[in-house]
Design an enzyme around this catalytic site. Sequence first.
Site, PDB file in Angstrom:
ATOM      1  N   PHE A 466      -5.013  -2.957   2.069  1.00 12.42           N
ATOM      2  CA  PHE A 466      -3.848  -2.350   1.425  1.00 12.42           C
ATOM      3  C   PHE A 466      -4.190  -0.927   0.998  1.00 12.42           C
ATOM      4  O   PHE A 466      -5.299  -0.665   0.510  1.00 12.42           O
ATOM      5  CB  PHE A 466      -3.425  -3.142   0.182  1.00 12.42           C
ATOM      6  N   ASP A 467      -3.240  -0.050   1.176  1.00 10.25           N
ATOM      7  CA  ASP A 467      -3.309   1.234   0.497  1.00 10.25           C
ATOM      8  C   ASP A 467      -2.804   1.032  -0.931  1.00 10.25           C
ATOM      9  O   ASP A 467      -2.132   0.036  -1.233  1.00 10.25           O
ATOM     10  CB  ASP A 467      -2.473   2.265   1.253  1.00 10.25           C
ATOM     11  N   GLY A 468      -3.094   1.994  -1.792  1.00 11.54           N
ATOM     12  CA  GLY A 468      -2.702   1.839  -3.183  1.00 11.54           C
ATOM     13  C   GLY A 468      -1.302   2.330  -3.466  1.00 11.54           C
ATOM     14  O   GLY A 468      -0.362   1.543  -3.670  1.00 11.54           O
TER      15      GLY A 468
END
Length: 610
Positions: A466-468
């Site tokens: 996941f990206d933030g």
Amino acid sequence: MSQTSLKQKKNEPGMRSSKESLEAEKRKESDKTGVRLSNQMRRAVNPNHSLRCCPFQGHSSCRRCLCAAEGTALGPCHTIRIYIHMCLLWEQGQQITMMRGSQESSLRKTDSRGYLVRSQWSRISRSPSTKAPSIDEPRSRNTSAKLPSSSTSSRTPSTSPSLHDSSPPPLSGQPSLQPPASPQLPRSLDSRPPTPPEPDPGSRRSTKMQENPEAWAQGIVREIRQTRDSQPLEYSRTSPTEWKSSSQRRGIYPASTQLDRNSLSEQQQQQREDEDDYEAAYWASMRSFYEKNPSCSRPWPPKPKNAITIALSSCALFNMVDGRKIYEQEGLEKYMEYQLTNENVILTPGPAFRFVKALQYVNARLRDLYPDEQDLFDIVLMTNNHAQVGVRLINSVNHYGLLIDRFCLTGGKDPIGYLKAYLTNLYIAADSEKVQEAIQEGIASATMFDGAKDMAYCDTQLRVAFDGDAVLFSDESEHFTKEHGLDKFFQYDTLCESKPLAQGPLKGFLEDLGRLQKKFYAKNERLLCPIRTYLVTARSAASSGARVLKTLRRWGLEIDEALFLAGAPKSPILVKIRPHIFFDDHMFHIEGAQRLGSIAAYGFNKKFSS
């Protein structure tokens, strides 16, 4: 024949009759007198009869009074004149004639809106009134009455009337010399009378309605007409109930409405319980079917309401580029013909194929640890292909051993409308336009791009990266950076270290993964957990890393690996991780990951930034 004539006949010579004949003759005379009196009383009760009005010593005709019939029941020269205000009651099986002389008060109370209060609608006041009836009063609403009769003239029992303070005039010993007044025609009713309010259950009016409903209704209409004409209504200037908010309207509804709502909710709850019982019985039968058939190696599917539903498009699961070209160049009919001709040709895997295989492995491990587990991944194949094309898809699914039991073939119709019906948690497609439509429907969606075909992926562990910002968290940091610059953003994040970040579109999917991870942790399988999550963000750990980790802790979520790159490229990290899917909001990072062979997904920022 009078009693005097009977005595004369008895004393005449030659008239010898036995005592039995005299008694028989007396009984006949008594019967005739009773019949005659009952006929007169019946005519007197008739509203159109001449005896309806009562002339008595200068007392003019009063519509609220009723003159009784004149007869010889009590002997000669005796006349019954009874002026009554009738109010019939039925108590304990006996009819009681109430003699009243009450009159309505000319001043009527109104509420805040100008409507008459409930007690003012009643023609009979609760407290007895001694005011004499007026000449201009409307005629009595009651058209039926029972007069008290002598025990010698009537064989039907009757009780003595109840009197108020104003007692009726005494009986006169002289017959009336005035002729009976001519009958008066009833007043014409209003063309559109207003609806009277609901009567009280214990009121006397309900008894009148049971005795003579038609006369009771006419009397109510006349009363409402008189009330409406006598005094105009004054309406308050408050806004109607419909203009008020729902919270303000809750206090207006009576308790009965709340009880109805509660009973309705109980019925709905009972209906849901019945549906749950039926569904449980159905899934129990499905499980027994799979267990009793050793040749069937497929496990039973999970319940949709308990499962984590992943919807995939056919182009994301399989490689259907050739058929797409035929559809775009030659049309739908040629495309259908091509698919029917090659329905036994197995499709090659697409970008989401390895992702589905990893989901199935997680389900298998959960079933080993929890045989009755229903909190599993459920994969739904969703496509706008025709049902005949579904034969090729089914053959390909069975060939690769994919446990996909639910299909949605819409035949050219957009399948996005079925996502909510399938209780979809995540939608993955190869068409970015479909993904944007699903995002507009409020469903977490992503466009999946294919990586290098020669890259090896782990099928025994589901790896999700996941990206933030704009993925797990909201995109407020990006807007702040564009407006104030990167330095101001670092300062702001340091000051707001204890303030949690707002959630992003993929936070729910990370929660689902964490819930499944805890099931393995409960069985001491932390090191052998088949699910591993990654946070790959361009944030700096020194300036904003603490806020990110504290936000995840506040949510009760755990991330296995957190990689803060401080603006460095993500592609080399993704090649090392080799995730089955990487959720990122920037196309630049996805293109870089794609060149290096990582499967990436895109399409989240539009939902939260628009």
